[in-house]
Design an enzyme around this catalytic site. Structure first.
Site, short mmCIF file in Angstrom:
data_model
loop_
_atom_site.label_atom_id
_atom_site.label_comp_id
_atom_site.label_asym_id
_atom_site.label_seq_id
_atom_site.Cartn_x
_atom_site.Cartn_y
_atom_site.Cartn_z
N HIS A 30 0.82 -1.22 0.00
CA HIS A 30 0.00 0.00 0.00
C HIS A 30 0.85 1.27 0.00
CE1 HIS A 30 0.36 -0.17 4.53
NE2 HIS A 30 0.39 1.14 4.38
N ASP B 67 0.14 -7.60 1.45
CA ASP B 67 0.55 -6.20 1.61
C ASP B 67 2.07 -6.07 1.57
OD1 ASP B 67 0.20 -3.49 1.80
OD2 ASP B 67 -0.06 -3.47 3.96
N SER C 64 4.66 2.57 7.77
CA SER C 64 4.30 1.42 6.94
C SER C 64 5.46 0.98 6.06
CB SER C 64 3.10 1.76 6.05
OG SER C 64 1.94 1.92 6.81
#
Length: 317
Positions: free
Chosen positions: A39, A69, A146
């Site tokens: 992402h 992911d 992230s």
């Protein structure tokens, strides 16, 4: 490393404008590969990677897997820092000290610490599927973390920081990382092929609960199980079709919604009990591989039966 992704969009004046997002990553090997979250770089038109010494390099996205992911970038950099080693995430323990490194809120080279709060969590991925083996931590993780590494105190990667639960989008002490063993399984395939083949049997399913069974039976179904996964539809020529599994044979209506009923109800794969569709998806992803044969135990017309299903790669979406 600090990752900046840019997407080119058209504004109301029909002008092309870049929109930027930031995230984190880490050096995976000595060939210029950078591991991060899918992402962080999804749909990016341009990606750059900044090293700790301030050097910045353009990066190419060479592999993506939204179902875990994870993504892999490649940079043509001189004097890359040494890659971070991967730990065995199956050997982790709740209460173990961990460190998170990343770029929260654009503040690069930020380290936070905490403990492992729980193991074996199941989290939803960007394409609305699920990945198991996730690590829960109270180490502060915020937007921008992230894709960065979650480390043990020896500096080994135990996970890739991926998600938080927070009404304010800032750390509330509940963060999740994709486990290093998932990274170990997926990233080499992303480097080699650009994608990862997920095991697939080719059915649409409905998780059964006692409440759902009562509602369906009240609408005219005849379900003789209180748990398991009822097959609504079997895709043509799929592994499930080849193995003889059956989808809905009739349709009932509940509050205006038509539900196929009468399909086989999967209760186990091998010795692993299946109570929900999530159980099945996570088990296939973490415990099996494409090409493997698995024993599927199901209920049909009140009788327990078994068939062998050869897993195929899930079609690309």
């Amino acid at each position: 490393v600090n990752i900046t992704s840019r997407v080119l969009v058209t504004n109301l004046l029909n002008q092309v404008m870049p929109q930027e997002g930031t995230g984190s990553g880490f050096v995976y090997d000595d060939q210029g590969h950078i591991a991060t979250n899918y992402h962080v770089v999804a749909d990016a038109d341009e990606v750059t990677v900044a090293m700790a010494d301030g050097s910045v390099y353009p990066a190419e996205v060479i592999g993506e897997d939204p179902s875990t992911d994870l993504a892999v970038l490649n940079v043509q950099a001189v004097n890359l820092p040494p890659p971070l080693p991967l730990a065995d995430s199956d050997r982790l323990a709740v209460g173990q000290l961990v460190l998170a490194i990343g770029n929260p809120f654009g503040l690069d080279l930020t380290m936070t610490f905490g403990i492992i709060s729980s193991l074996g969590r199941v989290i939803e991925t960007p394409n609305a599927r699920f990945v198991g083996e996730a690590i829960q931590t109270d180490a502060p993780i915020n937007p921008g973390n992230s894709g960065g590494p979650l480390l043990d105190i020896e500096g080994r990667v135990i996970g890739v920081n991926s998600q938080i639960i927070s009404p304010s989008r800032a750390s509330a002490g509940i963060g999740f990382a994709v486990s290093s063993n998932t990274v170990r399984r997926v990233v080499p395939q992303l480097i080699a092929e650009g994608s990862f083949p997920h095991p697939w049997i080719g059915v649409t399913m409905l998780s059964l609960t006692p409440e759902r069974v009562r509602a369906l039976n009240s609408a005219g179904a005849d379900i003789e199980a209180e748990a398991g996964v009822m097959i609504l539809e079997v895709q043509e020529n799929s592994p499930a079709a080849v193995a003889g599994l059956r989808g809905g044979q009739d349709v009932v209506s509940i509050q205006g919604t038509r539900v196929p009923v009468g399909g086989d109800i999967i209760i186990r794969v091998g010795a692993h009990p299946i109570a929900t569709d999530r159980d099945l998806l996570v088990y296939l992803d973490t415990q099996t591989a494409v090409g493997e044969e698995v024993a599927v135990v199901y209920i049909r017309d009140g009788e327990e039966m078994t068939t062998t299903v050869e897993l195929a790669p899930r079609p690309l979406e």
